[in-house]
Design an enzyme around this catalytic site. Structure first.
Site, PDB file in Angstrom:
ATOM      1  N   LYS A 113      -6.133 -32.005   3.664  1.00  0.00           N
ATOM      2  CA  LYS A 113      -5.693 -30.761   4.313  1.00  0.00           C
ATOM      3  C   LYS A 113      -4.546 -31.034   5.288  1.00  0.00           C
ATOM      4  CE  LYS A 113      -9.378 -27.551   3.609  1.00  0.00           C
ATOM      5  NZ  LYS A 113     -10.717 -27.313   4.134  1.00  0.00           N
ATOM      6  N   LYS A 193      -7.564 -26.401 -12.612  1.00  0.00           N
ATOM      7  CA  LYS A 193      -8.796 -25.658 -12.391  1.00  0.00           C
ATOM      8  C   LYS A 193      -8.446 -24.182 -12.170  1.00  0.00           C
ATOM      9  CE  LYS A 193     -12.450 -25.910  -8.942  1.00  0.00           C
ATOM     10  NZ  LYS A 193     -13.075 -26.699  -7.890  1.00  0.00           N
ATOM     11  N   LYS A 196      -7.397 -18.724  -7.825  1.00  0.00           N
ATOM     12  CA  LYS A 196      -6.663 -17.540  -7.425  1.00  0.00           C
ATOM     13  C   LYS A 196      -5.258 -17.917  -6.956  1.00  0.00           C
ATOM     14  CE  LYS A 196      -7.660 -13.735  -4.253  1.00  0.00           C
ATOM     15  NZ  LYS A 196      -8.512 -12.904  -5.082  1.00  0.00           N
TER      16      LYS A 196
END
Ligand code: TRP
Length: 326
Positions: A113, A193, A196
């Site tokens: 991250k 994968k 959205k």
């Protein structure tokens, strides 16, 4: 008699797609039969990345519609929004005092991250796993259904339970990870994968027409350039998706025809689209019904929060006692 308590959380990502359904939601629904389940929309976790912050409430509502329409049952399970039960932030603070900073900095998800948002490596991002451990342990959950990507976080939560128990006496059970067994669902591009953010998904709530349109844009066997070329179902993502929506006899017939170039990709996709629509018919009807009941989602979440809070207050009392604060 139920086998124990399940807790799982998901960030408020709005409308869910068929990958979310097959990977997580379906499993949440099934666990309700055997466990006391608590399912949480982790809106505070969402703040660590500051994506879609203005949309957290709308995204929560959309996700709730999908959860409820898919069969999460507010009568049997506790369904709530993380920030409505502020005790979790107390436990998060207490855990932060017994967590070595170096341990958090080494967690691969943190490093990932930090790499993705180098301009916003905030304190909360480092503490993300601590908050997640607080989620789970506040409710003394024994079983946590999550995907493989959460395994490091679960390991950290187990360690936190052990460390707390060692320092302050037996308080928390060590939560067990329950890996979701659903196979990887690739998106419409057949490479990543389904997600959205990559815009390669099929939303559960899409209309039948939108669903068909989306399926039609999907990539198929790259080696099959002409209708007359024999296809290779084994490497075709459409064939993979058929497995969840098409019964096995039909699927074998399609594979056979594909290998012999007797059926084209367009036709194969049309069948898939139509089967997805059939599978989601009841879901979509139920979703529309729930959406039409004004105030219903708010009621479910208020009730969930008050039931969650009752458990949370007990744990916090015990924690403060064990830590010598009261
Ligand atoms: N970190 C999880 C995710 O990104 C979400 C989450 C937060 C969670 N708290 C949790 C999952 C507690 C399981 C249990 O998917």
């Amino acid at each position: 008699m139920k086998k124990g308590r399940v807790f799982s959380g998901a960030r408020p990502t709005g409308r869910q797609h068929i990958g979310n359904y097959l990977g997580a939601i379906k499993n949440y629904v099934a666990l309700q039969d055997d466990y006391d389940c608590i399912y949480c929309v982790v809106d505070v976790h969402a703040l660590t990345t500051m994506e879609d912050v203005g949309e957290i409430r709308e995204n929560t509502r959309e996700m709730m519609l999908d959860w409820l329409a898919a069969g999460l049952d507010p009568e049997r399970s506790i369904i709530f929004v993380q920030s409505r039960v502020p005790e979790v932030l107390e436990l998060y603070t207490f855990f932060s005092m017994i967590t070595p900073l170096g341990r958090l900095l080494r967690i691969p998800t943190f490093k990932e991250k930090a790499r993705m948002q180098p301009d916003n490596v905030n304190y909360g991002l480092v503490g993300y796993p601590v908050l997640m451990a607080a989620d789970i342990l506040l409710y003394k959950a024994e079983v946590v259904p999550v995907g493989e990507d959460q395994a490091f976080h679960l390991e950290f939560a187990r360690e936190t339970a052990r460390r707390f128990n060692l320092l302050f006496g037996q308080t928390f059970p060590e939560p067990q990870i329950r890996l979701t067994t659903a196979p990887l669902i690739l998106g419409l591009n057949g490479v990543n994968k389904m997600s959205k953010s990559l815009d390669n998904d099929i939303e559960l709530a899409a209309s039948p027409e939108q669903t068909m349109e989306r399926v039609m844009t999907a990539f198929t066997d790259p080696a099959r350039r002409y209708l007359s070329d024999p296809g290779h179902p084994d490497v075709c993502n459409i064939n993979h998706l058929h497995q969840f929506f098409t019964d096995s006899a039909d699927r074998s017939a399609i594979q056979e025809a594909c290998r012999k170039a007797e059926i084209g990709c367009v036709e194969c996709k049309r069948i898939l689209g139509s089967n997805i629509n059939k599978a989601l018919e009841d879901f979509r009807e139920k979703r529309a019904e729930i959406a039409a009941k004004s105030g219903y989602i708010d009621e479910v979440l208020a009730d969930g929060a008050s039931r969650a809070e009752a458990i949370a207050k007990e744990t916090i009392f015990e924690v403060k006692q064990n830590m010598g604060l009261i």
